[in-house]
Write a protein that holds these residues in place. Sequence first.
Motif, PDB file in Angstrom:
ATOM      1  N   GLY A 164       0.820  -1.203   0.000  1.00  0.00           N
ATOM      2  CA  GLY A 164       0.000   0.000   0.000  1.00  0.00           C
ATOM      3  C   GLY A 164       0.854   1.254   0.000  1.00  0.00           C
ATOM      4  O   GLY A 164       0.490   2.266  -0.613  1.00  0.00           O
ATOM      5  N   GLY A 165       1.988   1.194   0.678  1.00  0.00           N
ATOM      6  CA  GLY A 165       2.911   2.328   0.668  1.00  0.00           C
ATOM      7  C   GLY A 165       3.472   2.598  -0.723  1.00  0.00           C
ATOM      8  O   GLY A 165       3.624   3.757  -1.131  1.00  0.00           O
ATOM      9  N   ILE A 166       3.754   1.533  -1.454  1.00  0.00           N
ATOM     10  CA  ILE A 166       4.252   1.695  -2.826  1.00  0.00           C
ATOM     11  C   ILE A 166       3.184   2.352  -3.696  1.00  0.00           C
ATOM     12  O   ILE A 166       3.469   3.256  -4.486  1.00  0.00           O
ATOM     13  CB  ILE A 166       4.686   0.336  -3.410  1.00  0.00           C
ATOM     14  N   VAL A 167       1.935   1.896  -3.549  1.00  0.00           N
ATOM     15  CA  VAL A 167       0.827   2.498  -4.293  1.00  0.00           C
ATOM     16  C   VAL A 167       0.724   3.990  -3.959  1.00  0.00           C
ATOM     17  O   VAL A 167       0.608   4.838  -4.844  1.00  0.00           O
ATOM     18  CB  VAL A 167      -0.499   1.778  -3.962  1.00  0.00           C
ATOM     19  N   ALA A 168       0.775   4.309  -2.671  1.00  0.00           N
ATOM     20  CA  ALA A 168       0.561   5.686  -2.235  1.00  0.00           C
ATOM     21  C   ALA A 168       1.665   6.633  -2.667  1.00  0.00           C
ATOM     22  O   ALA A 168       1.419   7.828  -2.888  1.00  0.00           O
ATOM     23  CB  ALA A 168       0.405   5.726  -0.716  1.00  0.00           C
ATOM     24  N   MET A 169       2.890   6.137  -2.803  1.00  0.00           N
ATOM     25  CA  MET A 169       3.978   7.056  -3.161  1.00  0.00           C
ATOM     26  C   MET A 169       4.134   7.239  -4.674  1.00  0.00           C
ATOM     27  O   MET A 169       4.882   8.104  -5.130  1.00  0.00           O
ATOM     28  CB  MET A 169       5.305   6.595  -2.557  1.00  0.00           C
ATOM     29  N   THR A 170       3.418   6.450  -5.462  1.00  0.00           N
ATOM     30  CA  THR A 170       3.591   6.509  -6.918  1.00  0.00           C
ATOM     31  C   THR A 170       3.245   7.880  -7.483  1.00  0.00           C
ATOM     32  O   THR A 170       4.050   8.478  -8.210  1.00  0.00           O
ATOM     33  CB  THR A 170       2.744   5.420  -7.599  1.00  0.00           C
ATOM     34  N   LEU A 171       2.066   8.392  -7.179  1.00  0.00           N
ATOM     35  CA  LEU A 171       1.649   9.668  -7.752  1.00  0.00           C
ATOM     36  C   LEU A 171       2.488  10.851  -7.259  1.00  0.00           C
ATOM     37  O   LEU A 171       2.937  11.661  -8.081  1.00  0.00           O
ATOM     38  CB  LEU A 171       0.166   9.914  -7.497  1.00  0.00           C
ATOM     39  N   PRO A 172       2.721  11.014  -5.951  1.00  0.00           N
ATOM     40  CA  PRO A 172       3.526  12.162  -5.533  1.00  0.00           C
ATOM     41  C   PRO A 172       4.938  12.159  -6.100  1.00  0.00           C
ATOM     42  O   PRO A 172       5.483  13.220  -6.438  1.00  0.00           O
ATOM     43  CB  PRO A 172       3.531  12.076  -3.999  1.00  0.00           C
ATOM     44  N   ILE A 173       5.540  10.976  -6.235  1.00  0.00           N
ATOM     45  CA  ILE A 173       6.883  10.931  -6.822  1.00  0.00           C
ATOM     46  C   ILE A 173       6.821  11.217  -8.319  1.00  0.00           C
ATOM     47  O   ILE A 173       7.688  11.907  -8.872  1.00  0.00           O
ATOM     48  CB  ILE A 173       7.562   9.582  -6.532  1.00  0.00           C
ATOM     49  N   ALA A 174       5.779  10.710  -8.994  1.00  0.00           N
ATOM     50  CA  ALA A 174       5.613  11.017 -10.418  1.00  0.00           C
ATOM     51  C   ALA A 174       5.464  12.518 -10.624  1.00  0.00           C
ATOM     52  O   ALA A 174       6.021  13.091 -11.568  1.00  0.00           O
ATOM     53  CB  ALA A 174       4.399  10.278 -10.978  1.00  0.00           C
ATOM     54  N   ARG A 175       4.713  13.171  -9.755  1.00  0.00           N
ATOM     55  CA  ARG A 175       4.542  14.628  -9.863  1.00  0.00           C
ATOM     56  C   ARG A 175       5.866  15.353  -9.635  1.00  0.00           C
ATOM     57  O   ARG A 175       6.190  16.326 -10.328  1.00  0.00           O
ATOM     58  CB  ARG A 175       3.505  15.095  -8.834  1.00  0.00           C
ATOM     59  N   GLU A 176       6.633  14.879  -8.665  1.00  0.00           N
ATOM     60  CA  GLU A 176       7.909  15.533  -8.361  1.00  0.00           C
ATOM     61  C   GLU A 176       8.923  15.359  -9.482  1.00  0.00           C
ATOM     62  O   GLU A 176       9.634  16.296  -9.847  1.00  0.00           O
ATOM     63  CB  GLU A 176       8.477  14.972  -7.058  1.00  0.00           C
ATOM     64  N   LEU A 177       9.000  14.148 -10.037  1.00  0.00           N
ATOM     65  CA  LEU A 177      10.021  13.858 -11.044  1.00  0.00           C
ATOM     66  C   LEU A 177       9.599  14.249 -12.457  1.00  0.00           C
ATOM     67  O   LEU A 177      10.391  14.136 -13.396  1.00  0.00           O
ATOM     68  CB  LEU A 177      10.394  12.376 -10.995  1.00  0.00           C
ATOM     69  N   ALA A 178       8.367  14.729 -12.602  1.00  0.00           N
ATOM     70  CA  ALA A 178       7.905  15.180 -13.917  1.00  0.00           C
ATOM     71  C   ALA A 178       8.802  16.290 -14.463  1.00  0.00           C
ATOM     72  O   ALA A 178       9.017  16.387 -15.677  1.00  0.00           O
ATOM     73  CB  ALA A 178       6.462  15.668 -13.825  1.00  0.00           C
ATOM     74  N   GLN A 179       9.326  17.119 -13.585  1.00  0.00           N
ATOM     75  CA  GLN A 179      10.186  18.228 -14.028  1.00  0.00           C
ATOM     76  C   GLN A 179      11.449  17.730 -14.730  1.00  0.00           C
ATOM     77  O   GLN A 179      12.059  18.465 -15.514  1.00  0.00           O
ATOM     78  CB  GLN A 179      10.586  19.089 -12.827  1.00  0.00           C
TER      79      GLN A 179
END
Length: 253
Positions: A164-179
């Motif tokens: 569940g932690g892996i699921v939860a961190m996917t979107l915030p990290i994707a948003r951060e690394l989008a740059q």
Amino acid sequence: MQLKDQAAIVTGGASGLGAATARRLAAQGAKVAVCDLNAKLAEDVAAEIGGIAVICDVSDASSAEAAIAKAAAAHGPARVLVNCAGIGVAKRVIGKDGPMALGDFDKVIKVNLIGSFNMLRLATAPMSKLEPLPTGERGVVISTASVAAYDGQIGQSAYSASKGGIVAMTLPIARELAQFGIRVLTIAPGLFLTPLLANLPQEAQDSLAASIPFPRRLGQADEFASLALHMIDNPYLNGEVVRLDAALRMAPR
């Protein structure tokens, strides 16, 4: 992303989902580092696909740093990281001998969740400095969760929490690394014919398969690898968790 001549790292790459993914990446021309604690199996897979074997404890900072450095020395900084390393412990919170040992819960979190984040943070730092590809992307990270993140069974508290932690961190990290043009994705597999399940009696395997709506069978590791390749290939997939489970929803036990 076209994989020919691109460097890739697969954790847990010595067997199961990781080995299947390593093979498919290499078949597309990627230079693959097979990371695993099992040196013999990692070397066997690496020799088979023309990659390198890297011994790595994903939950340990120094071990992961050394693994990333060894892979980069051989192939250059990775454009692809696939996190498949993971463990599972089936224990009740309150068992026959009392409360679950905290160390059992801690170990699963360290390997599955912290290990995935550890490899991600170390691989994406040099990845962020690579020249962008024609698509504008610099790299892709795919982690492995589980349907247990959504409908974990009794005895799966540690495993479900880690996934569940892996699921939860996917979107915030994707948003951060989008740059940086780095895409971050997760696959949540259901019941797959990994070495763990393959060791079960056929009757037990058939019973598990009977709980799956369609197709009514255990998943094949190559089907996981096929989805990973599609994620890498499709530049518009980002920040998403994809269940790969044949419509399975697990019962409480």
